[in-house]
Design a protein around this motif. Sequence first.
Motif, PDB file in Angstrom:
ATOM      1  N   ALA A  25       2.937   8.915  14.820  1.00  0.00           N
ATOM      2  CA  ALA A  25       3.120   7.611  14.901  1.00  0.00           C
ATOM      3  C   ALA A  25       1.719   6.581  14.674  1.00  0.00           C
ATOM      4  CB  ALA A  25       3.905   7.030  16.244  1.00  0.00           C
ATOM      5  N   ASP A  26       0.712   7.555  15.265  1.00  0.00           N
ATOM      6  CA  ASP A  26      -0.585   6.932  15.154  1.00  0.00           C
ATOM      7  C   ASP A  26      -1.170   7.172  13.654  1.00  0.00           C
ATOM      8  OD1 ASP A  26      -0.599   6.166  17.719  1.00  0.00           O
ATOM      9  OD2 ASP A  26      -1.713   8.091  18.483  1.00  0.00           O
ATOM     10  N   LEU A  27      -0.957   8.317  13.287  1.00  0.00           N
ATOM     11  CA  LEU A  27      -1.123   8.584  11.998  1.00  0.00           C
ATOM     12  C   LEU A  27      -0.673   7.614  10.895  1.00  0.00           C
ATOM     13  CD1 LEU A  27      -3.013  10.362  10.195  1.00  0.00           C
ATOM     14  CD2 LEU A  27      -1.030  12.254  10.003  1.00  0.00           C
ATOM     15  N   GLN A  28       0.604   7.277  10.967  1.00  0.00           N
ATOM     16  CA  GLN A  28       1.585   6.485  10.109  1.00  0.00           C
ATOM     17  C   GLN A  28       0.740   4.769  10.213  1.00  0.00           C
ATOM     18  OE1 GLN A  28       4.212   7.111   8.120  1.00  0.00           O
ATOM     19  NE2 GLN A  28       3.231   5.119   7.392  1.00  0.00           N
ATOM     20  N   HIS A  29       0.529   4.563  11.668  1.00  0.00           N
ATOM     21  CA  HIS A  29      -0.451   3.123  11.754  1.00  0.00           C
ATOM     22  C   HIS A  29      -1.774   3.269  10.684  1.00  0.00           C
ATOM     23  CE1 HIS A  29       2.675   1.439  14.394  1.00  0.00           C
ATOM     24  NE2 HIS A  29       2.476   2.500  15.398  1.00  0.00           N
ATOM     25  N   ALA A  30      -2.337   4.343  11.015  1.00  0.00           N
ATOM     26  CA  ALA A  30      -3.608   4.555  10.019  1.00  0.00           C
ATOM     27  C   ALA A  30      -3.491   4.238   8.722  1.00  0.00           C
ATOM     28  CB  ALA A  30      -4.397   5.748  10.732  1.00  0.00           C
ATOM     29  N   MET A  31      -2.291   4.981   8.327  1.00  0.00           N
ATOM     30  CA  MET A  31      -2.151   5.111   6.871  1.00  0.00           C
ATOM     31  C   MET A  31      -1.508   3.606   6.603  1.00  0.00           C
ATOM     32  SD  MET A  31       0.123   8.698   6.504  1.00  0.00           S
ATOM     33  CE  MET A  31       0.571   8.180   4.725  1.00  0.00           C
ATOM     34  N   ASP A  32      -0.849   2.886   7.140  1.00  0.00           N
ATOM     35  CA  ASP A  32      -0.393   1.426   6.903  1.00  0.00           C
ATOM     36  C   ASP A  32      -1.676   0.668   6.850  1.00  0.00           C
ATOM     37  OD1 ASP A  32       2.287   2.308   7.013  1.00  0.00           O
ATOM     38  OD2 ASP A  32       2.294   1.623   9.026  1.00  0.00           O
ATOM     39  N   ALA A  33      -2.805   0.768   7.846  1.00  0.00           N
ATOM     40  CA  ALA A  33      -3.815   0.092   7.776  1.00  0.00           C
ATOM     41  C   ALA A  33      -4.864   0.493   6.585  1.00  0.00           C
ATOM     42  CB  ALA A  33      -4.818   0.306   8.907  1.00  0.00           C
ATOM     43  N   LEU A  34      -4.766   1.666   5.807  1.00  0.00           N
ATOM     44  CA  LEU A  34      -5.371   2.153   4.946  1.00  0.00           C
ATOM     45  C   LEU A  34      -4.930   1.346   3.456  1.00  0.00           C
ATOM     46  CD1 LEU A  34      -6.278   5.782   5.280  1.00  0.00           C
ATOM     47  CD2 LEU A  34      -8.016   3.885   5.074  1.00  0.00           C
ATOM     48  N   SER A  35      -3.529   1.268   3.580  1.00  0.00           N
ATOM     49  CA  SER A  35      -2.651   0.609   2.612  1.00  0.00           C
ATOM     50  C   SER A  35      -3.044  -0.898   2.523  1.00  0.00           C
ATOM     51  CB  SER A  35      -1.165   0.631   2.641  1.00  0.00           C
ATOM     52  OG  SER A  35      -0.788   2.125   2.574  1.00  0.00           O
ATOM     53  N   THR A  70     -11.004   4.638  -2.817  1.00  0.00           N
ATOM     54  CA  THR A  70     -11.398   5.333  -1.596  1.00  0.00           C
ATOM     55  C   THR A  70     -10.244   5.373  -0.616  1.00  0.00           C
ATOM     56  OG1 THR A  70     -13.781   5.081  -2.093  1.00  0.00           O
ATOM     57  CG2 THR A  70     -13.173   5.746   0.247  1.00  0.00           C
ATOM     58  N   ALA A  71      -9.881   4.097   0.054  1.00  0.00           N
ATOM     59  CA  ALA A  71      -8.817   3.763   0.670  1.00  0.00           C
ATOM     60  C   ALA A  71      -7.566   4.572   0.476  1.00  0.00           C
ATOM     61  CB  ALA A  71      -8.375   2.207   0.903  1.00  0.00           C
ATOM     62  N   LEU A  72      -7.168   4.600  -0.943  1.00  0.00           N
ATOM     63  CA  LEU A  72      -5.874   5.346  -1.331  1.00  0.00           C
ATOM     64  C   LEU A  72      -6.125   6.836  -1.292  1.00  0.00           C
ATOM     65  CD1 LEU A  72      -4.698   3.130  -4.338  1.00  0.00           C
ATOM     66  CD2 LEU A  72      -3.572   3.265  -2.209  1.00  0.00           C
ATOM     67  N   GLY A  73      -7.254   7.307  -1.604  1.00  0.00           N
ATOM     68  CA  GLY A  73      -7.478   8.814  -1.133  1.00  0.00           C
ATOM     69  C   GLY A  73      -7.336   9.065   0.012  1.00  0.00           C
ATOM     70  N   ARG A  74      -7.970   8.374   0.890  1.00  0.00           N
ATOM     71  CA  ARG A  74      -7.829   8.798   2.477  1.00  0.00           C
ATOM     72  C   ARG A  74      -6.394   8.589   2.881  1.00  0.00           C
ATOM     73  NH1 ARG A  74     -11.830   4.890   5.272  1.00  0.00           N
ATOM     74  NH2 ARG A  74     -10.893   5.666   6.926  1.00  0.00           N
ATOM     75  N   HIS A  75      -5.751   7.780   2.231  1.00  0.00           N
ATOM     76  CA  HIS A  75      -4.213   7.449   2.501  1.00  0.00           C
ATOM     77  C   HIS A  75      -3.377   8.662   2.003  1.00  0.00           C
ATOM     78  CE1 HIS A  75       0.121   5.985   2.000  1.00  0.00           C
ATOM     79  NE2 HIS A  75      -0.268   5.198   2.976  1.00  0.00           N
ATOM     80  N   LEU A  76      -3.878   9.192   1.065  1.00  0.00           N
ATOM     81  CA  LEU A  76      -3.419  10.354   0.453  1.00  0.00           C
ATOM     82  C   LEU A  76      -3.371  11.522   1.433  1.00  0.00           C
ATOM     83  CD1 LEU A  76      -1.263  11.597  -2.024  1.00  0.00           C
ATOM     84  CD2 LEU A  76      -3.589  11.944  -3.139  1.00  0.00           C
ATOM     85  N   ILE A  77      -4.590  11.955   1.786  1.00  0.00           N
ATOM     86  CA  ILE A  77      -5.067  12.953   2.792  1.00  0.00           C
ATOM     87  C   ILE A  77      -4.225  12.916   3.908  1.00  0.00           C
ATOM     88  CG2 ILE A  77      -6.683  13.882   3.944  1.00  0.00           C
ATOM     89  CD1 ILE A  77      -8.832  13.141   1.829  1.00  0.00           C
ATOM     90  N   MET A  78      -4.110  11.764   4.644  1.00  0.00           N
ATOM     91  CA  MET A  78      -3.406  11.511   5.643  1.00  0.00           C
ATOM     92  C   MET A  78      -1.826  11.720   5.532  1.00  0.00           C
ATOM     93  SD  MET A  78      -5.116   8.346   7.671  1.00  0.00           S
ATOM     94  CE  MET A  78      -6.637   8.305   8.437  1.00  0.00           C
TER      95      MET A  78
END
Length: 161
Positions: free
Chosen positions: A61-71, A88-96
Amino acid sequence: MKIFAFFRPKTSRGKRDAEASSRSQLTVAEAQLKQQSAVQKMRRGVADVSVSRQRLDLQAADLQHAMDALSRQADKSQDAGDAAAAQTALGRHLIMGGQLADLVSQRDALAEQEAMLIAALTQLQARVSGFNVTAETLKAAHAAAGADHAIAKALEDFNDH
């Protein structure tokens, strides 16, 4: 455990039979304690797996929130015309996203293990319950045999007088 010791009347070998019966009863009591210990260990195992699964749920859930923030950050950067920051944000989003998939996979494996442990615990509890019923039945039969012996001895003593 010798079941015969439960049913043997106390005769001239009374002391030896009583000791054997006592040892058998202790063996039954020890077996019951061991079984209860096994049930407790199994319950702790189920609880540990459940807690681990819940931790993974929280991490996911925490990781999903972080991914939403990156989006959102990527969208803001794109709107602001900063394509590099958006990339850069999308790249980090992909890794997450890969990390999230791993967490979900681990959580699902734990959920499967938890279900198997719960099923095994249920079976173990049923076996322990069955054993306890059998042990109580044997104790009752032993007590009945002792009572029969006492009655027979009392009748024998009565008839001798």
